[in-house]
Scaffold this motif. Structure first.
Motif, PDB file in Angstrom:
ATOM      1  N   ALA A   1       0.811  -1.225   0.000  1.00 30.15           N
ATOM      2  CA  ALA A   1       0.000   0.000   0.000  1.00 30.15           C
ATOM      3  C   ALA A   1       0.840   1.269   0.000  1.00 30.15           C
ATOM      4  N   LEU A   2       2.163   1.157   0.093  1.00 26.03           N
ATOM      5  CA  LEU A   2       3.023   2.341   0.133  1.00 26.03           C
ATOM      6  C   LEU A   2       3.214   2.877  -1.282  1.00 26.03           C
ATOM      7  N   PRO A   3       2.750   4.088  -1.575  1.00 22.54           N
ATOM      8  CA  PRO A   3       2.905   4.621  -2.940  1.00 22.54           C
ATOM      9  C   PRO A   3       4.310   5.153  -3.163  1.00 22.54           C
ATOM     10  N   PRO A   4       4.761   5.200  -4.409  1.00 17.77           N
ATOM     11  CA  PRO A   4       6.071   5.809  -4.692  1.00 17.77           C
ATOM     12  C   PRO A   4       6.084   7.290  -4.332  1.00 17.77           C
ATOM     13  N   LEU A   5       7.220   7.741  -3.861  1.00 17.92           N
ATOM     14  CA  LEU A   5       7.361   9.148  -3.477  1.00 17.92           C
ATOM     15  C   LEU A   5       7.531   9.994  -4.733  1.00 17.92           C
ATOM     16  N   ARG A   6       6.635  10.923  -4.934  1.00 20.73           N
ATOM     17  CA  ARG A   6       6.694  11.802  -6.100  1.00 20.73           C
ATOM     18  C   ARG A   6       6.919  13.258  -5.719  1.00 20.73           C
ATOM     19  N   ASP A   7       6.269  13.702  -4.676  1.00 21.75           N
ATOM     20  CA  ASP A   7       6.350  15.106  -4.270  1.00 21.75           C
ATOM     21  C   ASP A   7       7.395  15.240  -3.170  1.00 21.75           C
ATOM     22  N   GLY A   8       8.607  15.482  -3.569  1.00 22.53           N
ATOM     23  CA  GLY A   8       9.693  15.688  -2.627  1.00 22.53           C
ATOM     24  C   GLY A   8      10.580  16.826  -3.076  1.00 22.53           C
ATOM     25  N   THR A   9      11.626  17.088  -2.300  1.00 24.27           N
ATOM     26  CA  THR A   9      12.535  18.201  -2.589  1.00 24.27           C
ATOM     27  C   THR A   9      13.963  17.708  -2.522  1.00 24.27           C
ATOM     28  N   LEU A  10      14.694  17.982  -3.565  1.00 27.90           N
ATOM     29  CA  LEU A  10      16.126  17.730  -3.629  1.00 27.90           C
ATOM     30  C   LEU A  10      16.855  19.059  -3.784  1.00 27.90           C
ATOM     31  N   TYR A  11      18.171  19.022  -3.785  1.00 26.04           N
ATOM     32  CA  TYR A  11      18.959  20.248  -3.870  1.00 26.04           C
ATOM     33  C   TYR A  11      20.084  20.038  -4.876  1.00 26.04           C
ATOM     34  N   GLN A  12      20.440  21.120  -5.557  1.00 20.88           N
ATOM     35  CA  GLN A  12      21.467  21.067  -6.581  1.00 20.88           C
ATOM     36  C   GLN A  12      22.871  21.318  -6.041  1.00 20.88           C
ATOM     37  N   ASP A  13      23.007  21.748  -4.792  1.00 19.17           N
ATOM     38  CA  ASP A  13      24.305  22.073  -4.218  1.00 19.17           C
ATOM     39  C   ASP A  13      24.468  21.357  -2.891  1.00 19.17           C
ATOM     40  N   PRO A  14      25.707  21.096  -2.472  1.00 22.49           N
ATOM     41  CA  PRO A  14      25.920  20.390  -1.198  1.00 22.49           C
ATOM     42  C   PRO A  14      25.450  21.163   0.017  1.00 22.49           C
ATOM     43  N   ALA A  15      25.365  22.489  -0.069  1.00 30.07           N
ATOM     44  CA  ALA A  15      24.913  23.285   1.068  1.00 30.07           C
ATOM     45  C   ALA A  15      23.396  23.269   1.241  1.00 30.07           C
ATOM     46  N   LEU A  16      22.684  22.622   0.341  1.00 29.04           N
ATOM     47  CA  LEU A  16      21.216  22.499   0.399  1.00 29.04           C
ATOM     48  C   LEU A  16      20.547  23.873   0.380  1.00 29.04           C
ATOM     49  N   THR A  17      20.949  24.699  -0.565  1.00 30.53           N
ATOM     50  CA  THR A  17      20.371  26.039  -0.680  1.00 30.53           C
ATOM     51  C   THR A  17      19.634  26.260  -1.998  1.00 30.53           C
ATOM     52  N   VAL A  18      19.818  25.375  -2.975  1.00 26.87           N
ATOM     53  CA  VAL A  18      19.160  25.535  -4.278  1.00 26.87           C
ATOM     54  C   VAL A  18      18.208  24.355  -4.474  1.00 26.87           C
TER      55      VAL A  18
END
Length: 386
Positions: A266-283
């Motif tokens: 019953a666990l759906p795939p995660l679609r709505d999440g947030t990733l970052y383009q830089d190691p500092a997690l600012t973009v």
């Protein structure tokens, strides 16, 4: 070769630089040709040019030269004695009358002293009063794997296909067509083989991954410099890329049972999440947009401790991680997980449960070889595949 070079090679081999007989022979030939004799810095740079393939390896060689107890590097070579050169007598003057004839006195010219090389400018100065370098203060990063070893592993991630303009000669087809027609035919050209493998690299940052930042960045940079992939996308996240359905936490039959097998379908795939383009997690960048660029020829690799560093089990993080794994499986061709902690630290943590659903390997040379094999399509058994 100078005797101290053997100690230098032993030190570099202990640091992971694979020097062999060919490298020693190359240095011997270069010294025999006259290179590296002007100063200690010249000898250092000669070894850098012969042995180092990257900037990090060049820094390793220079640091090893600073640590080795080497004598002063000079051009002290035996110089043959110069022959005696006779000095001619001055011509006689008319006023003085005829000068008596005397035997010429040979004058011996002193040989020039051998040139002495100046100390290298790049070597650290000796502390005052000691006369020697404190080798304990010459520090360079020493990671479990060198950049060369990492590149050798990830160059195996290949899926060669013929793509592009025809530039290579197909010998078999040319001979077959000539034999079938019975007359000379133009050569048959085919496109060159190119690596069409794409890689999506998801890297966990901050939190329990902070002690591994430098080593993980070293691994990521080595993968980027391998230069054999069709495309490489590196994104970052913190612990998880998003949150799964929290209602499934209440649907777990036994809250003390760490497995989520009962709610896994019953666990759906995660679609709505947030990733970052830089190691500092600012973009930030949306997970949906990253997954939209993933194709069937893309392999997804995750670098994270999955909670093993703290040694705790978080059911919420387990649900979020498995939901991300489902989304990666649905979009990418293969998924593997690299954990910077050894497998002995996984039990009784979230990492142990994640390894039941996703192929997880330690971030070692053997573990990366296994991860690359999974990304190439080789099956790896897990307890409960997604």
């Amino acid at each position: 070769m100078p005797p101290f070079v053997h100690a230098l090679i032993d030190q570099l081999r202990r640091r992971g630089l694979p020097l062999g007989v060919d490298d020693c022979d190359a240095l011997r030939r270069a010294l025999a040709a006259g290179f590296g004799w002007t100063s200690a810095a010249a000898l250092t740079e000669l070894c850098v040019m012969l042995w180092a393939k990257t900037a990090s390896e060049a820094a390793m060689v220079r640091a090893a030269f600073a640590r080795v107890e080497a004598p002063q590097w000079t051009l002290a070579a035996p110089v043959a004695d110069a022959p005696a050169v006779p000095v001619p007598a001055p011509p006689p003057s008319v006023a003085d009358g005829p000068a008596p004839v005397a035997d010429p006195v040979p004058a011996v010219v002193e040989p020039a002293p051998p040139p002495v090389a100046a100390p290298g400018d790049d070597l650290p100065a000796a502390p005052p009063g000691t006369g020697r370098v404190d080798t304990r203060l010459v520090l360079t990063p020493q990671y479990p794997l060198t950049e060369r070893e990492i590149v050798q592993v990830w160059r195996g991630l290949r899926r060669p296909t013929r793509h592009g303009p025809p530039v290579e000669l197909d010998v078999d087809e040319t001979l077959h067509r000539s034999a079938r027609l019975g007359v000379p035919v133009p050569p048959v050209l085919v496109p060159a083989r190119r690596n069409t493998t794409r890689l999506l690299l998801l890297v966990d940052r901050q939190g329990s991954m902070t002690p591994f930042h430098r080593y993980v960045s070293h691994v990521v940079q080595a993968i980027q410099r391998a230069g054999r992939l069709s495309a490489l996308t590196v994104v970052y996240f913190h612990n998880t890329a998003g949150s799964a359905d929290a209602a499934l936490l209440d649907a777990i039959p036994d809250p003390f049972d760490p497995s989520i097998d009962a709610v896994l379908p019953a666990l759906p795939p995660l679609r709505d999440g947030t990733l970052y383009q830089d190691p500092a997690l600012t973009v930030p960048v949306s997970l949906r947009s990253v997954l939209s660029l993933v194709t069937a020829t893309t392999g997804a690799a995750v670098i994270s401790d999955a909670g093993a560093a703290r040694g705790t089990l978080s059911p919420a993080r387990l649900l979020d991680t498995v939901a991300l794994g489902k989304a990666l499986h649905a979009a990418a061709g293969a998924v593997s997980w690299l954990n910077p902690l050894p497998a002995s630290r996984w039990p009784r943590s979230t990492a142990e449960q994640v390894a039941r659903h996703l192929p997880m390997f330690p971030l070692t040379r053997a573990g990366m070889y296994q991860a690359v094999d999974v990304l190439r399509g080789r099956p790896f058994p897990v307890a409960r595949p997604l």
